[in-house]
Design an enzyme around this catalytic site. Structure first.
Site, PDB file in Angstrom:
ATOM      1  N   ARG A 228      36.905  41.286  34.924  1.00 42.07           N
ATOM      2  CA  ARG A 228      37.310  40.089  35.962  1.00 42.07           C
ATOM      3  C   ARG A 228      37.638  40.368  37.247  1.00 42.07           C
ATOM      4  NH1 ARG A 228      37.428  35.773  32.365  1.00 42.07           N
ATOM      5  NH2 ARG A 228      38.124  36.204  30.405  1.00 42.07           N
ATOM      6  N   ASP A 229      36.976  39.852  38.145  1.00 38.91           N
ATOM      7  CA  ASP A 229      37.273  39.988  39.378  1.00 38.91           C
ATOM      8  C   ASP A 229      38.676  39.565  39.800  1.00 38.91           C
ATOM      9  OD1 ASP A 229      34.993  40.052  41.955  1.00 38.91           O
ATOM     10  OD2 ASP A 229      36.974  39.557  42.506  1.00 38.91           O
ATOM     11  N   ILE A 230      39.096  40.619  40.900  1.00 35.89           N
ATOM     12  CA  ILE A 230      40.516  40.488  41.135  1.00 35.89           C
ATOM     13  C   ILE A 230      40.851  39.524  42.188  1.00 35.89           C
ATOM     14  CG2 ILE A 230      40.680  42.095  43.071  1.00 35.89           C
ATOM     15  CD1 ILE A 230      42.717  43.547  41.775  1.00 35.89           C
TER      16      ILE A 230
ATOM     17  N   ASN B 184      25.161  41.565  45.848  1.00 37.87           N
ATOM     18  CA  ASN B 184      25.237  41.731  47.148  1.00 37.87           C
ATOM     19  C   ASN B 184      24.486  43.395  47.386  1.00 37.87           C
ATOM     20  OD1 ASN B 184      26.272  39.321  47.815  1.00 37.87           O
ATOM     21  ND2 ASN B 184      28.248  40.117  47.237  1.00 37.87           N
TER      22      ASN B 184
ATOM     23  N   VAL C 177      32.007  46.830  47.700  1.00 42.27           N
ATOM     24  CA  VAL C 177      32.257  48.013  46.813  1.00 42.27           C
ATOM     25  C   VAL C 177      30.950  48.650  46.649  1.00 42.27           C
ATOM     26  CG1 VAL C 177      33.097  48.902  44.637  1.00 42.27           C
ATOM     27  CG2 VAL C 177      34.333  47.015  45.792  1.00 42.27           C
TER      28      VAL C 177
ATOM     29  N   HIS D 112      26.918  46.136  41.281  1.00 34.70           N
ATOM     30  CA  HIS D 112      27.502  45.131  40.234  1.00 34.70           C
ATOM     31  C   HIS D 112      27.009  44.003  40.492  1.00 34.70           C
ATOM     32  CE1 HIS D 112      29.780  45.317  44.321  1.00 34.70           C
ATOM     33  NE2 HIS D 112      29.980  43.947  44.173  1.00 34.70           N
TER      34      HIS D 112
ATOM     35  N   HIS E 160      27.764  40.048  40.124  1.00 32.56           N
ATOM     36  CA  HIS E 160      28.632  38.929  39.909  1.00 32.56           C
ATOM     37  C   HIS E 160      28.154  37.788  38.859  1.00 32.56           C
ATOM     38  CE1 HIS E 160      31.239  40.057  43.659  1.00 32.56           C
ATOM     39  NE2 HIS E 160      29.959  40.571  43.884  1.00 32.56           N
TER      40      HIS E 160
HETATM   41  P1  AMP Z   1      31.233  42.792  46.806  1.00 40.62           P
HETATM   42  O1  AMP Z   1      31.378  42.103  48.091  1.00 40.62           O
HETATM   43  O2  AMP Z   1      29.650  42.403  46.194  1.00 40.62           O
HETATM   44  O3  AMP Z   1      30.727  44.433  46.934  1.00 40.62           O
HETATM   45  O4  AMP Z   1      31.928  42.460  45.764  1.00 40.62           O
HETATM   46  C1  AMP Z   1      33.068  43.335  45.384  1.00 40.62           C
HETATM   47  C2  AMP Z   1      34.050  42.547  44.346  1.00 40.62           C
HETATM   48  O5  AMP Z   1      34.904  43.438  43.785  1.00 40.62           O
HETATM   49  C3  AMP Z   1      34.767  41.374  45.314  1.00 40.62           C
HETATM   50  O6  AMP Z   1      34.673  40.050  44.729  1.00 40.62           O
HETATM   51  C4  AMP Z   1      36.317  42.038  44.856  1.00 40.62           C
HETATM   52  O7  AMP Z   1      37.362  40.902  44.738  1.00 40.62           O
HETATM   53  C5  AMP Z   1      36.001  42.832  43.673  1.00 40.62           C
HETATM   54  N1  AMP Z   1      37.100  44.064  43.297  1.00 40.62           N
HETATM   55  C6  AMP Z   1      37.366  44.856  44.419  1.00 40.62           C
HETATM   56  N2  AMP Z   1      38.574  45.683  43.810  1.00 40.62           N
HETATM   57  C7  AMP Z   1      38.535  45.255  42.413  1.00 40.62           C
HETATM   58  C8  AMP Z   1      39.294  45.780  41.372  1.00 40.62           C
HETATM   59  N3  AMP Z   1      39.912  46.847  41.511  1.00 40.62           N
HETATM   60  N4  AMP Z   1      39.293  44.936  40.165  1.00 40.62           N
HETATM   61  C9  AMP Z   1      38.445  43.867  40.160  1.00 40.62           C
HETATM   62  N5  AMP Z   1      37.663  43.490  41.327  1.00 40.62           N
HETATM   63  C10 AMP Z   1      37.743  44.156  42.334  1.00 40.62           C
END
Ligand code: AMP
Ligand code: ZN
Length: 113
Positions: free
Chosen positions: A28-30, A86, A95, A99, A101
């Protein structure tokens, strides 16, 4: 490796894992942007879609397949959902570990940025 998602793979930092197999992990996204907001990642570090090698394409197929199954399990398959990747700075990638979403559980708007 100080990549946050690699640390999630190695369980060095906690996450709410909803699926894993030998190659793919989902959690799950944080900072969820919708009632259902999951991230599906390869366990192997791949920095972005731009870094995905031709021979790694089947992995992408597996990630999409996992996302589709999780959408069913989360109960949004019928109502609908969105998959987003993204890539890079202007794509809004924060990140640097590939990944997918999975967003669902509310009406998503048509605009793409
Ligand atoms: P992006 O902008 O596509 O790189 O999305 C990165 C996503 O990772 C964002 O929606 C963040 O909320 C999510 N995220 C970052 N750190 C964590 C974590 N430790 N656990 C879960 N989700 C995370
Ligand atoms: Zn990584």
């Amino acid at each position: 490796m100080d990549c946050v998602f690699c640390q999630i793979v190695s369980k060095k930092i906690p996450s709410d894992i909803v699926y894993q197999d030998g190659e793919v992990l989902a959690f799950r996204d944080i900072n969820p942007q919708a009632p259902v907001h999951l991230l599906v990642i390869p366990k192997k570090h791949i920095a972005s879609l731009a870094e995905l090698a031709e021979e790694e394409l089947p992995l992408m197929g597996r990630m999409v397949s996992v996302a589709s199954k999780l959408a069913e399990r989360e109960g949004v398959s019928e109502s609908g959902y969105r998959l987003v990747i993204n890539c890079g700075r202007e794509g809004g990638q924060l990140v640097p570990h590939l990944h997918l979403h999975l967003l669902g559980g509310r009406q998503l708007r048509g605009q793409l940025g």
